[in-house]
Design an enzyme around this catalytic site. Structure first.
Site, PDB file in Angstrom:
ATOM      1  N   ASP A 275      -4.763  -4.609  -2.540  1.00 40.93           N
ATOM      2  CA  ASP A 275      -3.841  -4.213  -1.478  1.00 40.93           C
ATOM      3  C   ASP A 275      -3.223  -5.416  -0.761  1.00 40.93           C
ATOM      4  O   ASP A 275      -3.924  -6.320  -0.305  1.00 40.93           O
ATOM      5  CB  ASP A 275      -4.611  -3.358  -0.463  1.00 40.93           C
TER       6      ASP A 275
ATOM      7  N   SER B  27       0.838  -1.190   0.000  1.00 36.93           N
ATOM      8  CA  SER B  27       0.000   0.000   0.000  1.00 36.93           C
ATOM      9  C   SER B  27       0.883   1.256   0.000  1.00 36.93           C
ATOM     10  O   SER B  27       1.800   1.365  -0.798  1.00 36.93           O
ATOM     11  CB  SER B  27      -0.956  -0.043   1.195  1.00 36.93           C
TER      12      SER B  27
END
Length: 313
Positions: free
Chosen positions: A154, A40
């Site tokens: 993610d 991320s």
């Protein structure tokens, strides 16, 4: 004292700006970063550092106002509750200019999650921009990356603090940065200054959402009852996204403890999870400074061989 390190940068939305401050503190204190792994925002900041472009990225983030952030958000937020992110990632792509991970001077791993196979995907080769985009696609917030039959989102879905990719690196120590720690904000600021900042950011946030709503209504050219319905749907979707991220954030915090139990870093730098909200990407300056200040405190204890509030051995 161990000065050769592998660095692990965790996920956390806009809180990830703190990673920039951490890197600044490490370099200032004479640490040599031998490898980086992240997911991320950790992948974003780590990738830009490994590419030698952190200065450019930091300058850009510090320049962003709430209106600039608004302009980077795609209208798809209204219709399906997910942000395409094309404008944002196109800007990042321009800065990275086609850099390939295997050509970086520092070994770098971006961690994403394959939703179909339900497993981690480690990007150690290929286009850096694509790896960053896949690693940052928060489910229900940012559109996933679909490639070769994989649906990539993610990395924090399975591993919000990816320590394993750097275990085999030839470094004296592993330092990891947790953006979801239950630690207090450091002191040192006056109460009046805090209240002034809170009021300013509250106004920024109100303006941000008002501008977003106005832009959406103008785009669809709604009026009367249609405008009222559009506003209702828009507000409902924003609320849903906030709840989704809160759930995601809670899950990350639990997973981080599990990952640390499996392989403990030599130093865990702990950032307050309540520093800023996940979407407040116009608050880079203070978050970078927070990351720097906390990293300095953590490193001070690390070099004495002691744990403290912000640095856990």
């Amino acid at each position: 004292m161990m000065k050769s390190i592998s660095l692990v940068l965790g996920s956390g939305g806009a809180r990830g700006y703190a990673h920039i401050g951490v890197i600044r503190a490490l370099l200032e204190n004479g640490y040599e970063i031998k490898s980086i792994a992240g997911c991320s925002m950790g992948a974003v900041v780590g990738g830009f550092y490994a590419a030698g472009k952190l200065d450019e990225f930091e300058q850009w983030t510090r320049s962003l106002s709430y209106l600039d952030v608004l302009k980077l958000v795609d209208i798809s937020l209204l219709s399906n509750g997910a942000i395409r992110g094309d404008k944002l990632f196109n800007r990042l792509s321009q800065m990275l200019n086609g850099i390939q991970i295997q050509d970086l001077n520092i070994p770098f791993t971006a961690v994403a999650t394959d939703l179909i196979q339900q497993k981690e995907i480690w990007f150690t080769t290929g286009a850096l921009e694509e790896a960053i985009r896949a690693s940052s696609a928060i489910p229900s917030l940012l559109m996933p990356v679909v490639k070769n039959g994989r649906v990539l989102v993610d990395g924090a879905v399975l591993n919000p603090l990816p320590i394993t990719p750097v275990v085999g690196t030839h470094a004296e120590a592993i330092i990891a940065v947790d953006l979801s720690a239950e630690v207090p904000m450091p002191g040192g600021r006056s109460s009046a200054e805090d209240e002034e900042k809170v009021a300013a950011h509250k106004l920024d946030k109100q303006n941000w959402f008002s501008q977003m709503k106005l832009k959406t209504l103008q785009f669809f050219e709604r009026s009367g009852d249609e405008e009222e319905e559009t506003e209702r749907v828009f507000s409902a979707n924003l609320g849903k996204l906030g709840v989704v991220y809160q759930m995601f954030d809670t899950m990350q915090a639990s997973l981080i403890q599990y990952k640390i139990a499996g392989y403990r870093p030599d130093l865990l730098i702990r950032m307050p999870k309540d520093s800023i909200r996940f979407h407040e990407f116009y608050r880079a300056e203070e978050q970078i400074q927070l990351g720097y200040d906390i990293a300095c405190r953590a490193l001070e204890g690390f070099e004495r061989g002691e744990s403290n509030t912000y640095g856990q051995l």
